[in-house]
Design a protein around this motif. Structure first.
Motif, PDB file in Angstrom:
ATOM      1  N   UNK A 278       0.823  -1.210   0.000  1.00 23.34           N
ATOM      2  CA  UNK A 278       0.000   0.000   0.000  1.00 23.34           C
ATOM      3  C   UNK A 278       0.860   1.265   0.000  1.00 23.34           C
ATOM      4  N   UNK A 279       0.290   2.328  -0.514  1.00 19.11           N
ATOM      5  CA  UNK A 279       1.014   3.607  -0.571  1.00 19.11           C
ATOM      6  C   UNK A 279       1.567   4.006   0.794  1.00 19.11           C
ATOM      7  N   UNK A 280       0.754   3.908   1.841  1.00 18.12           N
ATOM      8  CA  UNK A 280       1.198   4.330   3.173  1.00 18.12           C
ATOM      9  C   UNK A 280       2.405   3.527   3.628  1.00 18.12           C
ATOM     10  N   UNK A 281       2.407   2.232   3.356  1.00 17.67           N
ATOM     11  CA  UNK A 281       3.556   1.400   3.739  1.00 17.67           C
ATOM     12  C   UNK A 281       4.780   1.801   2.939  1.00 17.67           C
ATOM     13  N   UNK A 282       4.596   2.078   1.668  1.00 14.51           N
ATOM     14  CA  UNK A 282       5.726   2.502   0.841  1.00 14.51           C
ATOM     15  C   UNK A 282       6.353   3.775   1.415  1.00 14.51           C
ATOM     16  N   UNK A 283       5.525   4.747   1.759  1.00 13.71           N
ATOM     17  CA  UNK A 283       6.048   6.012   2.287  1.00 13.71           C
ATOM     18  C   UNK A 283       6.784   5.809   3.602  1.00 13.71           C
ATOM     19  N   UNK A 284       6.291   4.899   4.442  1.00 16.32           N
ATOM     20  CA  UNK A 284       6.978   4.591   5.701  1.00 16.32           C
ATOM     21  C   UNK A 284       8.329   3.957   5.430  1.00 16.32           C
ATOM     22  N   UNK A 285       8.363   3.012   4.495  1.00 17.92           N
ATOM     23  CA  UNK A 285       9.618   2.349   4.164  1.00 17.92           C
ATOM     24  C   UNK A 285      10.586   3.307   3.477  1.00 17.92           C
ATOM     25  N   UNK A 286      10.058   4.235   2.704  1.00 13.84           N
ATOM     26  CA  UNK A 286      10.901   5.235   2.049  1.00 13.84           C
ATOM     27  C   UNK A 286      11.619   6.093   3.085  1.00 13.84           C
ATOM     28  N   UNK A 287      10.889   6.544   4.089  1.00 15.97           N
ATOM     29  CA  UNK A 287      11.507   7.375   5.133  1.00 15.97           C
ATOM     30  C   UNK A 287      12.625   6.620   5.852  1.00 15.97           C
ATOM     31  N   UNK A 288      12.457   5.311   6.006  1.00 11.99           N
ATOM     32  CA  UNK A 288      13.492   4.513   6.668  1.00 11.99           C
ATOM     33  C   UNK A 288      14.684   4.260   5.755  1.00 11.99           C
ATOM     34  N   UNK A 289      14.446   4.228   4.446  1.00  9.75           N
ATOM     35  CA  UNK A 289      15.510   3.899   3.493  1.00  9.75           C
ATOM     36  C   UNK A 289      16.396   5.097   3.160  1.00  9.75           C
ATOM     37  N   UNK A 290      15.832   6.265   3.076  1.00  9.89           N
ATOM     38  CA  UNK A 290      16.583   7.430   2.597  1.00  9.89           C
ATOM     39  C   UNK A 290      17.844   7.735   3.409  1.00  9.89           C
ATOM     40  N   UNK A 291      17.844   7.569   4.737  1.00  7.41           N
ATOM     41  CA  UNK A 291      19.062   7.899   5.488  1.00  7.41           C
ATOM     42  C   UNK A 291      20.207   6.897   5.319  1.00  7.41           C
ATOM     43  N   UNK A 292      19.983   5.756   4.676  1.00  4.30           N
ATOM     44  CA  UNK A 292      21.019   4.744   4.556  1.00  4.30           C
ATOM     45  C   UNK A 292      22.147   5.211   3.640  1.00  4.30           C
ATOM     46  N   UNK A 293      23.296   4.559   3.788  1.00  4.94           N
ATOM     47  CA  UNK A 293      24.448   4.862   2.945  1.00  4.94           C
ATOM     48  C   UNK A 293      24.177   4.432   1.505  1.00  4.94           C
ATOM     49  N   UNK A 294      24.614   5.260   0.558  1.00  2.00           N
ATOM     50  CA  UNK A 294      24.465   4.938  -0.866  1.00  2.00           C
ATOM     51  C   UNK A 294      25.253   3.674  -1.217  1.00  2.00           C
ATOM     52  N   UNK A 295      24.787   2.907  -2.185  1.00  2.00           N
ATOM     53  CA  UNK A 295      25.620   1.833  -2.731  1.00  2.00           C
ATOM     54  C   UNK A 295      26.892   2.427  -3.354  1.00  2.00           C
ATOM     55  N   UNK A 296      27.878   1.604  -3.561  1.00  2.00           N
ATOM     56  CA  UNK A 296      29.121   2.052  -4.179  1.00  2.00           C
ATOM     57  C   UNK A 296      28.941   2.040  -5.696  1.00  2.00           C
ATOM     58  N   UNK A 297      28.670   3.211  -6.248  1.00  3.43           N
ATOM     59  CA  UNK A 297      28.518   3.336  -7.702  1.00  3.43           C
ATOM     60  C   UNK A 297      29.846   3.682  -8.372  1.00  3.43           C
ATOM     61  N   UNK A 298      30.896   3.814  -7.595  1.00  2.00           N
ATOM     62  CA  UNK A 298      32.156   4.311  -8.139  1.00  2.00           C
ATOM     63  C   UNK A 298      33.075   3.258  -8.686  1.00  2.00           C
ATOM     64  N   UNK A 299      32.719   1.972  -8.504  1.00  2.00           N
ATOM     65  CA  UNK A 299      33.568   0.908  -9.023  1.00  2.00           C
ATOM     66  C   UNK A 299      32.767   0.052  -9.985  1.00  2.00           C
ATOM     67  N   UNK A 300      32.601   0.518 -11.218  1.00  2.00           N
ATOM     68  CA  UNK A 300      31.811  -0.252 -12.175  1.00  2.00           C
ATOM     69  C   UNK A 300      32.428  -1.612 -12.459  1.00  2.00           C
TER      70      UNK A 300
END
Length: 238
Positions: A206-228
C-alpha cells in the motif's frame, strides 16, 4: 490549502486515492529530486499531437522488489553466463534505447530525457548494462539512487542479441544494492507490479507502507557506484 510543489509533495494526506497525484506543464531536476524524496515520480501522458501533461505519480498499490525476494530461475542463471554487467558505462545509450519511440507503451520524451541526463551528471541517476562477450550492448536499465532507495525507471533488451539481458542487469543491480548492507531496509521501487516483474519477485504494498519504508531507506548509505564492473564477473554468480 497546499499551492506549491513542495507543499503538495510533502502532504500525502492531500493526495487523491488514485495513482496520479497531480499534473504540471513543466519538469526540472530540482522538482524531480523533491518528488522522489516524498514518494512520487514523473511520467507524461497526453493526447496525440498535443504537448503531454507531466503527471506526478504515487501508486495506491506500489510495486517493489524485495532484495531477498529476487527470483533467479535456472534459465536466467544460464543466460547470465552469456553477459558481462557494468555500471554507468553507457548511460546515454541505455537512456536512448529505453526512450526508443518504436517501443510499445513508450513514455520517455525529450523533457524526461533531459532531466534524467542532468541527474546522471549529478551522480543521482545510474545505469546498469549487460554486454555480450564481443562487446555489444544487449540490455540495461536506469534509475534514481537516493540513500537506500533505488527507483527503477525503465529497462530494455535487444531482441536479437539480448534475450534476458535486462533481467541480467536487474540481477546485477540487486547484487550491488545488497552489497551496500542492511538489505532488509533498502527499497527497490519498480513503480507497478507487472506480470513480468512478478515473475522476478516483485510484490505490491500500500502507498502508506511505501512512504513509511521510504523514510526509513533514505538515510542509509548509498551503494558504491564508483567501481563499475567491467566484465570482472558475471551477474548471478555471487
Amino acid at each position: 490549502m497546499a499551492t506549491t510543489f513542495s507543499e503538495i509533495f510533502t502532504d500525502p494526506g492531500s493526495w487523491p486515492a488514485q495513482d496520479a497525484v497531480l499534473r504540471s506543464t513543466s519538469i526540472s531536476a530540482e522538482v524531480t529530486l523533491l518528488a522522489y524524496r516524498h514518494g512520487l515520480f514523473p511520467m507524461p501522458i497526453g493526447e496525440p499531437g498535443r504537448q503531454p501533461w507531466m503527471w506526478w505519480w504515487s501508486p495506491v498499490r506500489r510495486g517493489v522488489l524485495p532484495l531477498d525476494g529476487l527470483r533467479v530461475s535456472r534459465s536466467l542463471r544460464k543466460s547470465a553466463r552469456r553477459f558481462h554487467v557494468t555500471v554507468d558505462a553507457a548511460f546515454d545509450e541505455v537512456l536512448s534505447r529505453c526512450a526508443d519511440p518504436r517501443r510499445d507503451g513508450g513514455w520517455i520524451d525529450a523533457r524526461i530525457g533531459a532531466v534524467y541526463a542532468e541527474l546522471h551528471r549529478r551522480g543521482v541517476v545510474h545505469s546498469v548494462e549487460s554486454w555480450t562477450a564481443d562487446g555489444r550492448l544487449a540490455g540495461g536499465l536506469y534509475g534514481v539512487s537516493m540513500g537506500g532507495l533505488f527507483a527503477g525507471e525503465s529497462m530494455f533488451h535487444d531482441p536479437e542479441i539480448g534475450r534476458d539481458a535486462s533481467k541480467v542487469a536487474l540481477v546485477g543491480l540487486v547484487e550491488r544494492l545488497r552489497a551496500a548492507g542492511t538489505p532488509e531496509r533498502r527499497l527497490l521501487d519498480v513503480q507497478w507490479r507487472t506480470d513480468h516483474l512478478a515473475t522476478l519477485g516483485a510484490v505490491e504494498i500500500p502507498r502508506a507502507e511505501y512512504l513509511t519504508r521510504l523514510r526509513a531507506a533514505l538515510p542509509l548509505t548509498e551503494p558504491d557506484w564508483g567501481r563499475p564492473e567491467r566484465g570482472a564477473r558475471r551477474a548471478g554468480t555471487a
